[in-house]
Design a protein around this motif. Sequence first.
Motif, PDB file in Angstrom:
ATOM      1  N   ARG A   5      -6.896 -11.237  42.739  1.00 57.76           N
ATOM      2  CA  ARG A   5      -5.636 -10.912  43.400  1.00 57.76           C
ATOM      3  C   ARG A   5      -5.657 -11.387  44.857  1.00 57.76           C
ATOM      4  O   ARG A   5      -6.699 -11.364  45.505  1.00 57.76           O
ATOM      5  CB  ARG A   5      -5.371  -9.418  43.299  1.00 57.76           C
ATOM      6  CG  ARG A   5      -5.179  -8.988  41.853  1.00 57.76           C
ATOM      7  CD  ARG A   5      -5.010  -7.498  41.722  1.00 57.76           C
ATOM      8  NE  ARG A   5      -4.969  -7.110  40.323  1.00 57.76           N
ATOM      9  CZ  ARG A   5      -5.060  -5.862  39.909  1.00 57.76           C
ATOM     10  NH1 ARG A   5      -5.197  -4.872  40.779  1.00 57.76           N
ATOM     11  NH2 ARG A   5      -5.007  -5.589  38.622  1.00 57.76           N
ATOM     12  N   GLU A   9      -4.520  -4.226  48.848  1.00 50.49           N
ATOM     13  CA  GLU A   9      -3.449  -3.303  48.447  1.00 50.49           C
ATOM     14  C   GLU A   9      -3.050  -2.353  49.569  1.00 50.49           C
ATOM     15  O   GLU A   9      -1.967  -1.788  49.528  1.00 50.49           O
ATOM     16  CB  GLU A   9      -3.876  -2.480  47.233  1.00 50.49           C
ATOM     17  CG  GLU A   9      -3.942  -3.269  45.959  1.00 50.49           C
ATOM     18  CD  GLU A   9      -4.213  -2.404  44.748  1.00 50.49           C
ATOM     19  OE1 GLU A   9      -3.793  -1.222  44.723  1.00 50.49           O
ATOM     20  OE2 GLU A   9      -4.854  -2.907  43.809  1.00 50.49           O
ATOM     21  N   CYS A  29      -8.563  -3.281  41.165  1.00 51.35           N
ATOM     22  CA  CYS A  29      -7.803  -2.945  42.363  1.00 51.35           C
ATOM     23  C   CYS A  29      -8.516  -3.693  43.481  1.00 51.35           C
ATOM     24  O   CYS A  29      -9.742  -3.723  43.530  1.00 51.35           O
ATOM     25  CB  CYS A  29      -7.829  -1.444  42.627  1.00 51.35           C
ATOM     26  SG  CYS A  29      -7.139  -0.472  41.259  1.00 51.35           S
ATOM     27  N   ARG A  70       0.195 -12.901  42.240  1.00 51.06           N
ATOM     28  CA  ARG A  70       0.945 -11.636  42.262  1.00 51.06           C
ATOM     29  C   ARG A  70       0.335 -10.689  43.286  1.00 51.06           C
ATOM     30  O   ARG A  70      -0.805 -10.274  43.177  1.00 51.06           O
ATOM     31  CB  ARG A  70       0.911 -10.984  40.878  1.00 51.06           C
ATOM     32  CG  ARG A  70       1.704  -9.694  40.769  1.00 51.06           C
ATOM     33  CD  ARG A  70       1.663  -9.111  39.368  1.00 51.06           C
ATOM     34  NE  ARG A  70       0.331  -8.677  38.985  1.00 51.06           N
ATOM     35  CZ  ARG A  70      -0.142  -7.447  39.158  1.00 51.06           C
ATOM     36  NH1 ARG A  70       0.607  -6.523  39.718  1.00 51.06           N
ATOM     37  NH2 ARG A  70      -1.353  -7.136  38.766  1.00 51.06           N
ATOM     38  N   VAL A  72      -0.092  -7.178  45.122  1.00 51.32           N
ATOM     39  CA  VAL A  72       0.019  -5.755  44.820  1.00 51.32           C
ATOM     40  C   VAL A  72      -0.142  -5.013  46.142  1.00 51.32           C
ATOM     41  O   VAL A  72      -1.088  -5.266  46.882  1.00 51.32           O
ATOM     42  CB  VAL A  72      -1.079  -5.308  43.820  1.00 51.32           C
ATOM     43  CG1 VAL A  72      -1.022  -3.815  43.584  1.00 51.32           C
ATOM     44  CG2 VAL A  72      -0.950  -6.075  42.513  1.00 51.32           C
TER      45      VAL A  72
END
Length: 83
Positions: A5, A9, A29, A70, A72
């Motif tokens: 990712r 976050e 995460c 993407r 997050v």
Amino acid sequence: MLELRPNCECCDKDLPPEATDAMICTFECTFCADCAEGLLGGTCPNCGGNFSPRPIRPAAMLAKYPASTRRVLKAEGCAGKAA
């Protein structure tokens, strides 16, 4: 295969595939080391698990298996969210 990712976050810091300060939990995460270790105290606010450094995918494999685009971001933020 890991998503890799593109951001933290918590603070939305960019974490490109070659970032050495990207940390992940067992559910991928993704957080920067500053947030993971400092703000979150080493505990994922989503699952309660611990963090490990995210592996760096070799360039040849990154070309074949690109990182996720993407982003997050925790809408409510991360302050005081350690599970």
